[in-house]
Motif scaffolding. Structure first.
Motif, short mmCIF file in Angstrom:
data_model
loop_
_atom_site.label_atom_id
_atom_site.label_comp_id
_atom_site.label_asym_id
_atom_site.label_seq_id
_atom_site.Cartn_x
_atom_site.Cartn_y
_atom_site.Cartn_z
N GLY A 161 0.63 -1.06 0.17
CA GLY A 161 0.00 0.17 -0.09
C GLY A 161 0.98 1.41 -0.04
O GLY A 161 0.85 2.22 -0.67
N ALA A 162 1.91 1.47 0.74
CA ALA A 162 2.80 2.59 0.86
C ALA A 162 3.48 2.73 -0.55
O ALA A 162 3.63 3.52 -0.90
CB ALA A 162 3.92 2.40 1.93
N ALA A 163 3.90 1.33 -1.20
CA ALA A 163 4.78 1.50 -2.31
C ALA A 163 3.86 1.86 -3.54
O ALA A 163 4.31 2.56 -4.21
CB ALA A 163 5.32 0.08 -2.74
N PHE A 164 2.48 1.72 -3.56
CA PHE A 164 1.53 2.23 -4.37
C PHE A 164 1.63 3.54 -4.34
O PHE A 164 1.31 3.98 -5.53
CB PHE A 164 0.15 1.49 -4.28
N ILE A 165 1.50 4.18 -3.43
CA ILE A 165 1.63 5.56 -3.36
C ILE A 165 2.58 6.36 -3.91
O ILE A 165 2.80 7.14 -4.68
CB ILE A 165 0.92 6.16 -1.79
N ALA A 166 3.71 6.03 -3.22
CA ALA A 166 5.08 6.15 -3.63
C ALA A 166 5.22 6.19 -5.22
O ALA A 166 5.85 7.20 -5.64
CB ALA A 166 6.08 5.54 -2.99
N LEU A 167 4.97 4.96 -5.69
CA LEU A 167 5.16 5.03 -7.30
C LEU A 167 4.26 5.67 -8.11
O LEU A 167 4.56 6.07 -9.07
CB LEU A 167 4.93 3.16 -7.77
N SER A 168 3.10 5.76 -7.44
CA SER A 168 2.05 6.48 -8.07
C SER A 168 2.56 8.15 -8.08
O SER A 168 2.36 8.80 -9.17
CB SER A 168 0.76 6.75 -7.38
N ALA A 169 3.08 8.74 -7.19
CA ALA A 169 3.76 9.86 -7.21
C ALA A 169 4.87 9.98 -8.31
O ALA A 169 5.15 10.87 -8.99
CB ALA A 169 4.15 10.08 -5.76
N MET A 170 5.80 8.86 -8.20
CA MET A 170 6.78 8.80 -8.91
C MET A 170 6.43 8.88 -10.38
O MET A 170 6.97 9.53 -11.26
CB MET A 170 7.58 7.74 -8.76
#
Length: 262
Positions: A161-170
């Motif tokens: 879940g945390a990675a999903f948001i970080a990658l979405s921002a990237m």
């Protein structure tokens, strides 16, 4: 604030209300949260907010049958308090960024939503774990949905879940710093730290009650059509309070990583 973005925020909040993802109070609050994020961070901020809301709402709908027990205080339809608990910190950071633009504020914003998403994914997907989870302090088996419970599947979901948001921002927003691998890793860690804080606070200070009819431990004031009895925790520390603390911890940790790296 861009008028088009404002109309988009209103339309999305109205759609979420019609789809029963938000209550009326939740939709109104979501508009103000969206306006704040749009004013401070523009389309970039709304994209990250949308990644959180859409993914978390989808999981809540998919796993709705798993929520039918009477442990949780609220259901899958978010009210004003839940919207503020998950997005209030992000909205505040956006306003701070509007008056003092900084990559550190951007990292804190993303990390706060990464924490909220990490907690949501852990809660929803963790309920699919084949065995009952462990209490984070006592290590005893507890019923799925209990505050302070952890499971292997839920832990994996928290990182995802945390990675999903970080990658979405990237992928879709700022390219000034989010393409830097250390920042992405820092935001993922910050999101998980927020989720871990949520778990610990849920196990220690969040209020719980006991149903005097069936003996169930619950977050609800009424269970089996009877008022419940205070069991543990601080009465003013509800699940919404703990969720807000989760996003604060995520934001602070994300800002700290950004300060050290940038």
């Amino acid at each position: 604030m861009n008028v088009i973005l404002a109309l988009v925020v209103i339309f999305l909040a109205w759609s979420a209300f019609k789809l029963k993802k938000l209550t009326k109070s939740g939709a109104i609050t979501a508009v103000f949260v969206g306006f704040s994020i749009s004013y401070g961070l523009g389309i970039n901020g709304l994209v990250v907010l949308g990644a959180f809301f859409i993914s978390s709402s989808a999981l809540s709908s998919i796993f709705k049958p798993k929520r039918e027990g009477l442990i949780e205080e609220k259901g899958s339809q978010r009210d004003a308090y839940q919207v503020l608990a998950n997005g209030g910190v992000a909205a505040l950071i956006s306003l701070l960024h509007a008056f003092n633009p900084s990559a550190i504020y951007q990292a804190a914003f993303i990390a706060s939503l990464a924490a909220a998403n990490s907690d949501t994914w852990a809660s929803e997907i963790g309920k699919l774990n084949k065995s009952n989870p462990f209490h984070v302090l006592s290590f005893k088996r507890v019923q799925a949905g209990t505050s302070g419970a952890v499971s292997p599947l839920g832990t994996i979901a928290a990182f995802a879940g945390a990675a999903f948001i970080a990658l979405s921002a990237m992928l879709f927003t700022w390219d000034s710093f989010t393409w830097q691998f250390p920042i992405i890793c820092g935001i993922i860690v910050a999101g998980f730290v927020g989720n871990l804080a949520d778990t610990i606070f849920g196990a220690t200070i969040q209020v719980t009650y006991t149903c005097e009819v069936c003996g169930e431990t619950t977050e609800r004031l009424v269970h089996c059509e009877q008022e419940t009895k205070h069991r543990s925790g601080l009465k003013w520390v509800t699940n919404d309070t703990v969720n807000a603390l989760c996003t604060v911890m995520g934001a602070v940790t994300g800002a700290g990583f950004a300060y050290m790296i940038l």
